[in-house]
Design a protein around this motif. Sequence first.
Motif, PDB file in Angstrom:
ATOM      1  N   SER A   1     -21.305 -14.074  -7.456  1.00 50.40           N
ATOM      2  CA  SER A   1     -20.760 -13.908  -5.669  1.00 50.40           C
ATOM      3  C   SER A   1     -20.825 -14.984  -4.504  1.00 50.40           C
ATOM      4  O   SER A   1     -19.989 -14.726  -3.148  1.00 50.40           O
ATOM      5  CB  SER A   1     -21.620 -12.806  -5.505  1.00 50.40           C
ATOM      6  N   GLU A   2     -21.786 -15.823  -5.035  1.00 44.16           N
ATOM      7  CA  GLU A   2     -21.154 -17.325  -3.546  1.00 44.16           C
ATOM      8  C   GLU A   2     -21.169 -18.110  -4.117  1.00 44.16           C
ATOM      9  O   GLU A   2     -20.961 -18.766  -2.641  1.00 44.16           O
ATOM     10  CB  GLU A   2     -23.360 -16.887  -3.583  1.00 44.16           C
ATOM     11  N   SER A   3     -19.639 -18.320  -4.457  1.00 43.00           N
ATOM     12  CA  SER A   3     -18.970 -19.205  -4.649  1.00 43.00           C
ATOM     13  C   SER A   3     -18.297 -18.663  -3.791  1.00 43.00           C
ATOM     14  O   SER A   3     -17.869 -18.027  -3.192  1.00 43.00           O
ATOM     15  CB  SER A   3     -18.166 -19.857  -5.459  1.00 43.00           C
ATOM     16  N   LYS A   4     -17.408 -20.336  -3.516  1.00 36.04           N
ATOM     17  CA  LYS A   4     -15.871 -20.126  -2.433  1.00 36.04           C
ATOM     18  C   LYS A   4     -14.830 -19.729  -3.749  1.00 36.04           C
ATOM     19  O   LYS A   4     -13.601 -19.446  -2.296  1.00 36.04           O
ATOM     20  CB  LYS A   4     -15.048 -21.094  -1.963  1.00 36.04           C
ATOM     21  N   ALA A   5     -14.733 -18.737  -4.555  1.00 31.95           N
ATOM     22  CA  ALA A   5     -13.817 -18.498  -5.042  1.00 31.95           C
ATOM     23  C   ALA A   5     -13.195 -17.288  -5.003  1.00 31.95           C
ATOM     24  O   ALA A   5     -13.475 -16.363  -3.808  1.00 31.95           O
ATOM     25  CB  ALA A   5     -14.511 -18.687  -6.876  1.00 31.95           C
ATOM     26  N   ASP A   6     -11.582 -17.499  -4.947  1.00 34.61           N
ATOM     27  CA  ASP A   6     -10.964 -16.489  -4.634  1.00 34.61           C
ATOM     28  C   ASP A   6     -10.825 -14.697  -5.548  1.00 34.61           C
ATOM     29  O   ASP A   6     -10.867 -14.062  -5.464  1.00 34.61           O
ATOM     30  CB  ASP A   6      -8.542 -16.814  -4.564  1.00 34.61           C
ATOM     31  N   VAL A  40     -10.288  -4.903  -3.890  1.00 35.58           N
ATOM     32  CA  VAL A  40     -10.350  -5.856  -4.507  1.00 35.58           C
ATOM     33  C   VAL A  40      -9.684  -5.291  -5.333  1.00 35.58           C
ATOM     34  O   VAL A  40      -8.987  -3.666  -6.756  1.00 35.58           O
ATOM     35  CB  VAL A  40     -11.946  -6.188  -5.013  1.00 35.58           C
ATOM     36  N   ASN A  41      -9.049  -5.693  -6.424  1.00 41.36           N
ATOM     37  CA  ASN A  41      -7.934  -6.651  -8.144  1.00 41.36           C
ATOM     38  C   ASN A  41      -8.739  -6.238  -9.208  1.00 41.36           C
ATOM     39  O   ASN A  41      -9.282  -7.507  -8.602  1.00 41.36           O
ATOM     40  CB  ASN A  41      -6.722  -7.162  -7.291  1.00 41.36           C
ATOM     41  N   ASP A  63     -11.908 -10.985  -6.038  1.00 40.16           N
ATOM     42  CA  ASP A  63     -10.599 -10.573  -6.638  1.00 40.16           C
ATOM     43  C   ASP A  63     -11.794 -10.468  -9.156  1.00 40.16           C
ATOM     44  O   ASP A  63     -11.504 -11.569  -8.379  1.00 40.16           O
ATOM     45  CB  ASP A  63      -9.050 -11.072  -7.632  1.00 40.16           C
ATOM     46  N   ILE A  64     -11.310  -9.841  -9.888  1.00 42.34           N
ATOM     47  CA  ILE A  64     -11.895 -10.092 -10.733  1.00 42.34           C
ATOM     48  C   ILE A  64     -10.365 -10.611 -12.521  1.00 42.34           C
ATOM     49  O   ILE A  64      -9.474  -9.470 -12.178  1.00 42.34           O
ATOM     50  CB  ILE A  64     -12.833  -9.024 -11.318  1.00 42.34           C
TER      51      ILE A  64
END
Length: 388
Positions: free
Chosen positions: A91-96, A145-146, A120-121
């Motif tokens: 949850s806290e990373s910069k990931a898209d 969220v996709n 997105d997951i």
Amino acid sequence: MKSISVLGSTGSIGKNTLKIIEMYPDRFEVAALSAKSNIKLLATQVMKFRPDIVAVGDEEGAAELESILHNNNTSPPAIVSGEKGLIKAASESKADIVVTAVVGAAGLLPTIAAIEAGKDIALANKETLVTAGDIVMNLAADRGVNILPVDSEHSAIFQSMQGQRRQDLKKILLTASGGPFFDVPAEDFHKITPADALNHPTWDMGEKITIDSATLMNKGLEVIEARHLFDVDPSMIEVVVHRQSIIHSMAAYRDGSVIAQLGIPDMRGAIAYALSCPERLDLNIESPDFFDIGTLTFLKPDMKKFPCLAMAYEVIEKGGTAPAVLNAANEKAVSAFLSGAITFDSIPVIIRQTIDSLDIISKPDISEIVLADNQARGYADKIIATFI
């Protein structure tokens, strides 16, 4: 540049995801990685992909990772551990986009945390939708969220529905390889060893998923996942045994048309499509040689011989916490089989007894699902103890 977190980076899906990222460094970067216990491989991945945050199974693993990185003159990223650490990495990373390739129910809470954070997951952890499908899909819709399927079968269905009107869908045809024992008489199942069961005829997967494929529980879990992922009634999902594993699944429409997605058994195709759809990346994967294949066959699954599949359909109808109980009991039974504590044919017996013995909550929240999961694991352990 799309930033990606890979939860379960040392497993089969995780390693293949990183191969794709490595092929396209101008398109993808790694934001976070996680592994439960394969610290040496995780360290190698950290040194190559330089994530900002890494989650490991426990504090001992965190210390080992930090030591390896220090000895290789690599500045360590933020290292976190345990369930809270995995949630933080999700949850806290910069990931898209977060690739959830953690095995089992352990993937549920991190996936929810990532959705709540608006990421997105790319879903490879089917247990997330098995145990809490309604909650997860509603949350994703609320957050915009996709959820993109990574399982080859669900990716095939997803691809076969692109450009089609949802109201025209008549049936989902979910293909199954049948596993290594499809032609073995049921009376010989007690002779099956873990080594036998881990020898899958077409797919290279982790141990737990390979055993699930052998019992057809993997297909049962995929039926439950498909029910939530595509918002269809269970009666619209039909399992078709397709031994060649060339057709990965199909979507049938009300005009009699059937659209299928085909390819050689290689998980990179489904992973890459989740990361880049609707664009298709060049993965240097050959298309099937149909002249060499010659014939594609289709068979009905034997629900009596493989009761795990029948139980999956049963718990869909029960709803509530029943799928979570099924999944938890299965995880315990598979672990016991792999350790040599029980025989192969005992797996569905343990699951059946656990389902029959626990009360089902019809409309649970997440805390009640987690509680049901814990109770089912405890009950399954007691049953397993009687086999030892």
